[in-house]
Motif scaffolding. Structure first.
Motif, PDB file in Angstrom:
ATOM      1  N   ILE A   5       0.839  -1.200   0.000  1.00 49.93           N
ATOM      2  CA  ILE A   5       0.000   0.000   0.000  1.00 49.93           C
ATOM      3  C   ILE A   5       0.871   1.245   0.000  1.00 49.93           C
ATOM      4  O   ILE A   5       0.711   2.127  -0.835  1.00 49.93           O
ATOM      5  N   LYS A   6       1.821   1.334   0.950  1.00 47.50           N
ATOM      6  CA  LYS A   6       2.729   2.476   0.991  1.00 47.50           C
ATOM      7  C   LYS A   6       3.936   2.135   1.853  1.00 47.50           C
ATOM      8  O   LYS A   6       3.864   1.274   2.731  1.00 47.50           O
ATOM      9  N   PRO A   7       5.062   2.803   1.617  1.00 50.86           N
ATOM     10  CA  PRO A   7       6.221   2.597   2.491  1.00 50.86           C
ATOM     11  C   PRO A   7       6.064   3.382   3.791  1.00 50.86           C
ATOM     12  O   PRO A   7       5.359   4.392   3.846  1.00 50.86           O
ATOM     13  N   ILE A   8       6.712   2.895   4.837  1.00 54.03           N
ATOM     14  CA  ILE A   8       6.719   3.588   6.119  1.00 54.03           C
ATOM     15  C   ILE A   8       8.040   4.333   6.234  1.00 54.03           C
ATOM     16  O   ILE A   8       9.109   3.728   6.142  1.00 54.03           O
ATOM     17  N   ILE A   9       7.962   5.644   6.420  1.00 52.00           N
ATOM     18  CA  ILE A   9       9.162   6.461   6.536  1.00 52.00           C
ATOM     19  C   ILE A   9       9.123   7.150   7.885  1.00 52.00           C
ATOM     20  O   ILE A   9       8.486   8.187   8.051  1.00 52.00           O
ATOM     21  N   THR A  10       9.760   6.526   8.869  1.00 45.68           N
ATOM     22  CA  THR A  10       9.885   7.094  10.197  1.00 45.68           C
ATOM     23  C   THR A  10      11.362   7.093  10.568  1.00 45.68           C
ATOM     24  O   THR A  10      12.193   6.516   9.864  1.00 45.68           O
ATOM     25  N   GLU A  18      19.463   2.000   7.257  1.00 43.12           N
ATOM     26  CA  GLU A  18      20.879   2.330   7.124  1.00 43.12           C
ATOM     27  C   GLU A  18      21.772   1.289   7.788  1.00 43.12           C
ATOM     28  O   GLU A  18      22.838   0.966   7.272  1.00 43.12           O
ATOM     29  N   LEU A  19      21.358   0.770   8.941  1.00 43.12           N
ATOM     30  CA  LEU A  19      22.213  -0.144   9.701  1.00 43.12           C
ATOM     31  C   LEU A  19      22.028  -1.615   9.320  1.00 43.12           C
ATOM     32  O   LEU A  19      23.005  -2.353   9.193  1.00 43.12           O
ATOM     33  N   PHE A  20      20.781  -2.048   9.147  1.00 42.29           N
ATOM     34  CA  PHE A  20      20.503  -3.472   8.983  1.00 42.29           C
ATOM     35  C   PHE A  20      19.828  -3.840   7.666  1.00 42.29           C
ATOM     36  O   PHE A  20      19.403  -4.980   7.490  1.00 42.29           O
ATOM     37  N   ASN A  21      19.687  -2.891   6.742  1.00 41.30           N
ATOM     38  CA  ASN A  21      19.011  -3.119   5.459  1.00 41.30           C
ATOM     39  C   ASN A  21      17.569  -3.587   5.642  1.00 41.30           C
ATOM     40  O   ASN A  21      17.091  -4.469   4.947  1.00 41.30           O
ATOM     41  N   ARG A  22      16.837  -2.975   6.604  1.00 43.36           N
ATOM     42  CA  ARG A  22      15.422  -3.290   6.838  1.00 43.36           C
ATOM     43  C   ARG A  22      14.569  -2.099   6.425  1.00 43.36           C
ATOM     44  O   ARG A  22      14.886  -0.959   6.752  1.00 43.36           O
ATOM     45  N   PHE A  23      13.466  -2.398   5.752  1.00 44.74           N
ATOM     46  CA  PHE A  23      12.567  -1.361   5.271  1.00 44.74           C
ATOM     47  C   PHE A  23      11.138  -1.744   5.612  1.00 44.74           C
ATOM     48  O   PHE A  23      10.780  -2.918   5.574  1.00 44.74           O
ATOM     49  N   GLY A  24      10.302  -0.750   5.942  1.00 48.45           N
ATOM     50  CA  GLY A  24       8.932  -1.008   6.379  1.00 48.45           C
ATOM     51  C   GLY A  24       7.908  -0.616   5.336  1.00 48.45           C
ATOM     52  O   GLY A  24       8.082   0.362   4.607  1.00 48.45           O
ATOM     53  N   PHE A  25       6.832  -1.391   5.293  1.00 47.29           N
ATOM     54  CA  PHE A  25       5.733  -1.135   4.363  1.00 47.29           C
ATOM     55  C   PHE A  25       4.408  -1.396   5.058  1.00 47.29           C
ATOM     56  O   PHE A  25       4.302  -2.290   5.898  1.00 47.29           O
ATOM     57  N   VAL A  26       3.395  -0.630   4.691  1.00 47.58           N
ATOM     58  CA  VAL A  26       2.018  -0.958   5.044  1.00 47.58           C
ATOM     59  C   VAL A  26       1.514  -1.837   3.906  1.00 47.58           C
ATOM     60  O   VAL A  26       1.605  -1.466   2.736  1.00 47.58           O
ATOM     61  N   VAL A  27       1.017  -3.020   4.258  1.00 42.87           N
ATOM     62  CA  VAL A  27       0.623  -3.993   3.245  1.00 42.87           C
ATOM     63  C   VAL A  27      -0.837  -4.390   3.437  1.00 42.87           C
ATOM     64  O   VAL A  27      -1.465  -4.059   4.441  1.00 42.87           O
ATOM     65  N   ASN A  28      -1.368  -5.094   2.462  1.00 43.07           N
ATOM     66  CA  ASN A  28      -2.735  -5.589   2.514  1.00 43.07           C
ATOM     67  C   ASN A  28      -2.879  -6.570   3.676  1.00 43.07           C
ATOM     68  O   ASN A  28      -1.998  -7.377   3.934  1.00 43.07           O
ATOM     69  N   LYS A  29      -4.004  -6.506   4.375  1.00 39.51           N
ATOM     70  CA  LYS A  29      -4.210  -7.355   5.557  1.00 39.51           C
ATOM     71  C   LYS A  29      -4.232  -8.841   5.218  1.00 39.51           C
ATOM     72  O   LYS A  29      -3.868  -9.670   6.049  1.00 39.51           O
ATOM     73  N   ALA A  80       4.725  -4.643   7.420  1.00 42.03           N
ATOM     74  CA  ALA A  80       5.744  -5.635   7.099  1.00 42.03           C
ATOM     75  C   ALA A  80       7.108  -4.963   7.143  1.00 42.03           C
ATOM     76  O   ALA A  80       7.297  -3.885   6.578  1.00 42.03           O
ATOM     77  N   VAL A  81       8.051  -5.603   7.837  1.00 46.53           N
ATOM     78  CA  VAL A  81       9.438  -5.146   7.862  1.00 46.53           C
ATOM     79  C   VAL A  81      10.231  -6.144   7.036  1.00 46.53           C
ATOM     80  O   VAL A  81      10.306  -7.325   7.359  1.00 46.53           O
ATOM     81  N   VAL A  82      10.829  -5.649   5.945  1.00 49.28           N
ATOM     82  CA  VAL A  82      11.499  -6.485   4.968  1.00 49.28           C
ATOM     83  C   VAL A  82      12.997  -6.251   5.062  1.00 49.28           C
ATOM     84  O   VAL A  82      13.446  -5.103   5.045  1.00 49.28           O
ATOM     85  N   GLN A  83      13.773  -7.328   5.144  1.00 44.04           N
ATOM     86  CA  GLN A  83      15.228  -7.212   5.157  1.00 44.04           C
ATOM     87  C   GLN A  83      15.743  -7.641   3.788  1.00 44.04           C
ATOM     88  O   GLN A  83      15.432  -8.733   3.318  1.00 44.04           O
ATOM     89  N   VAL A  84      16.533  -6.756   3.165  1.00 43.89           N
ATOM     90  CA  VAL A  84      17.079  -7.057   1.850  1.00 43.89           C
ATOM     91  C   VAL A  84      18.509  -7.562   1.999  1.00 43.89           C
ATOM     92  O   VAL A  84      19.133  -7.435   3.055  1.00 43.89           O
TER      93      VAL A  84
END
Length: 96
Positions: A5-10, A18-29, A80-84
């Motif tokens: 749905i959208k990325p989370i930018i906090t 920056e530290l662990f290559n983790r990114f957050g998203f709001v996703v479909n339930k 969802a917190v995604v690690q790349v």
């Protein structure tokens, strides 16, 4: 079904990126971890290593004002917190 749905930018998620290559998203339930992984890989061209999901419930609030009670509700969502993979990154600020 639109998965992302959208990325989370906090501040916290940006620091994790920056530290662990983790990114957050709001996703479909109704999306599961495999669908989220495939959607992020297709949208951003990165290799996803790990996916963690959290369901947030709707919070109800009541405010007491001069004109009376005001009630409200925040929306429920799934995060969802995604690690790349190491060395790859997702840049939300430059849409190229």
């Amino acid at each position: 079904m639109s998965i992302i749905i959208k990325p989370i930018i906090t501040e916290k998620i940006t620091k994790d990126g920056e530290l662990f290559n983790r990114f957050g998203f709001v996703v479909n339930k109704k999306a599961n971890k495999i669908q989220i992984k495939n959607a992020v890989e297709a949208a951003y061209g990165v290799t996803v290593v790990n996916v963690n999901t959290m369901n947030y419930r709707a919070d109800r609030t009541v405010k007491y004002t001069k004109s009376g009670l005001i009630s409200g509700k925040t929306a429920a969502y799934k995060k969802a917190v995604v690690q790349v993979q190491e060395g790859e990154t997702i840049d939300f600020y430059n849409n190229i």
